[in-house]
Design a protein around this motif. Structure first.
Motif, PDB file in Angstrom:
ATOM      1  N   UNK A  78      -0.463  -1.755   6.050  1.00 26.33           N
ATOM      2  CA  UNK A  78      -1.859  -1.417   6.349  1.00 26.33           C
ATOM      3  C   UNK A  78      -2.639  -1.182   5.048  1.00 26.33           C
ATOM      4  N   UNK A  79      -2.045  -0.464   4.114  1.00 23.73           N
ATOM      5  CA  UNK A  79      -2.723  -0.154   2.861  1.00 23.73           C
ATOM      6  C   UNK A  79      -3.002  -1.411   2.036  1.00 23.73           C
ATOM      7  N   UNK A  80      -2.095  -2.383   2.098  1.00 24.90           N
ATOM      8  CA  UNK A  80      -2.326  -3.640   1.381  1.00 24.90           C
ATOM      9  C   UNK A  80      -3.560  -4.356   1.931  1.00 24.90           C
ATOM     10  N   UNK A  81      -3.735  -4.320   3.249  1.00 21.34           N
ATOM     11  CA  UNK A  81      -4.927  -4.930   3.849  1.00 21.34           C
ATOM     12  C   UNK A  81      -6.180  -4.161   3.436  1.00 21.34           C
ATOM     13  N   UNK A  86     -11.205  -3.815   0.218  1.00 16.64           N
ATOM     14  CA  UNK A  86     -11.966  -3.223  -0.885  1.00 16.64           C
ATOM     15  C   UNK A  86     -12.293  -4.252  -1.954  1.00 16.64           C
ATOM     16  N   UNK A  87     -11.363  -5.186  -2.203  1.00 16.18           N
ATOM     17  CA  UNK A  87     -11.610  -6.238  -3.191  1.00 16.18           C
ATOM     18  C   UNK A  87     -12.718  -7.177  -2.719  1.00 16.18           C
ATOM     19  N   UNK A 107      -7.953  -4.094  -7.794  1.00 14.89           N
ATOM     20  CA  UNK A 107      -8.222  -3.421  -6.521  1.00 14.89           C
ATOM     21  C   UNK A 107      -7.269  -3.902  -5.432  1.00 14.89           C
ATOM     22  N   UNK A 108      -7.127  -5.210  -5.291  1.00 18.42           N
ATOM     23  CA  UNK A 108      -6.312  -5.733  -4.179  1.00 18.42           C
ATOM     24  C   UNK A 108      -4.815  -5.500  -4.368  1.00 18.42           C
ATOM     25  N   UNK A 109      -4.388  -5.240  -5.616  1.00 24.28           N
ATOM     26  CA  UNK A 109      -2.955  -5.056  -5.893  1.00 24.28           C
ATOM     27  C   UNK A 109      -2.540  -3.597  -6.022  1.00 24.28           C
TER      28      UNK A 109
END
Length: 258
Positions: A78-81, A86-87, A107-109
């Motif tokens: 969920x946090x990766x999505x 955010x990115x 941001x995405x990583x």
């Protein structure tokens, strides 16, 4: 010595083979999706489908359920999505230039890469793609990856300033996607970043309405075709862009697929 990466060599073939009237379908897209859902909804949808391409197990309905109920929101998946969302939001308020590309990757990583030095920075090691336990692709060698990315940024800045037809915009957006994923400049998150860059370029050329193009959904729904058509060489140095046309033709299909 190479002077260009994002090339026009196949543009005439693309125009002959591309059957979709892009402007007509883009205008239809604006009329339908903008009246029904918010920007945030579509950015979330793009992020979920892009994450699913990389093996994230949360589909869009589940993501909406978890977001509403609070279930599973602490999970890594969920946090990766959320990081990818955010990115996309970051990209929506920033121009498509080198420093912002690096910031978007950082941001995405956030939850994808554990080591700080690999978030928002070009890798200093070699990277490989594996499938079925076998090595199927090697990104640009660590000795050349920074130089290749500098060429990429240079090409990108030229293309951002150039006047283009709709066919040219979609051709170059897809070529940006393909070249970036072939370079594979980051330790992880390259696929997510390539799809974001493709969309980001479309937005730079067509305006904010382009965020609503469901390219990530198309690629996930046609996952085998997406990866097969992207497979145009066993390594960056042996990439054969003469085979790129089937991949480049996928993007306009996202305007008509439902």
């Amino acid at each position: 010595m190479k002077t260009r990466l994002i090339i026009s060599d196949y543009l005439d073939y693309y125009k002959d083979a591309q059957p979709i009237t892009i402007l007509k379908h883009f205008n239809k897209l604006k009329e339908t999706v903008l009246s029904t859902h918010s920007f945030g909804y579509h950015i979330s949808k793009s992020s979920v489908y892009s994450s699913m391409i990389e093996g994230n197990p949360i589909d869009f309905d589940s993501f909406l359920k978890y977001s509403t109920s609070g279930m599973n929101t602490k999970s890594k998946s969920f946090q990766e999505i959320k990081d990818l969302i955010n990115a996309y939001h970051f990209a929506s308020t920033h121009t498509l230039i080198k420093k912002n590309i690096l910031s978007a990757h950082s941001i995405l990583s956030e939850n994808l890469i554990s080591e700080d030095r690999y978030r928002g920075n070009i890798r200093d090691n070699d990277v490989y793609i594996f499938a079925g336990g076998k090595k199927v692709y090697k990104g640009a060698s660590k000795e050349i990856v920074i130089d290749e990315m500098n060429l990429f940024y240079k090409d990108l800045s030229i293309l951002i300033e150039r006047e283009m037809t709709m066919n040219e915009i979609f051709y170059y957006a897809a070529f940006i996607h393909l070249v970036f994923v072939k370079i594979h400049p980051f330790a992880d998150g390259n696929g997510r970043m390539a799809r974001l860059l493709e969309k980001w370029f479309l937005v730079q050329k067509l305006g904010k309405k382009a965020w609503f193009i469901e390219s990530e959904k198309l690629y996930q729904n046609r996952l085998r075709s997406y990866y097969t058509k992207m497979a145009i060489g066993p390594s960056y140095e042996k990439t054969n862009y003469d085979l790129s046309l089937p991949f480049l033709l996928l993007l306009p299909m996202s305007l008509t697929a439902r």
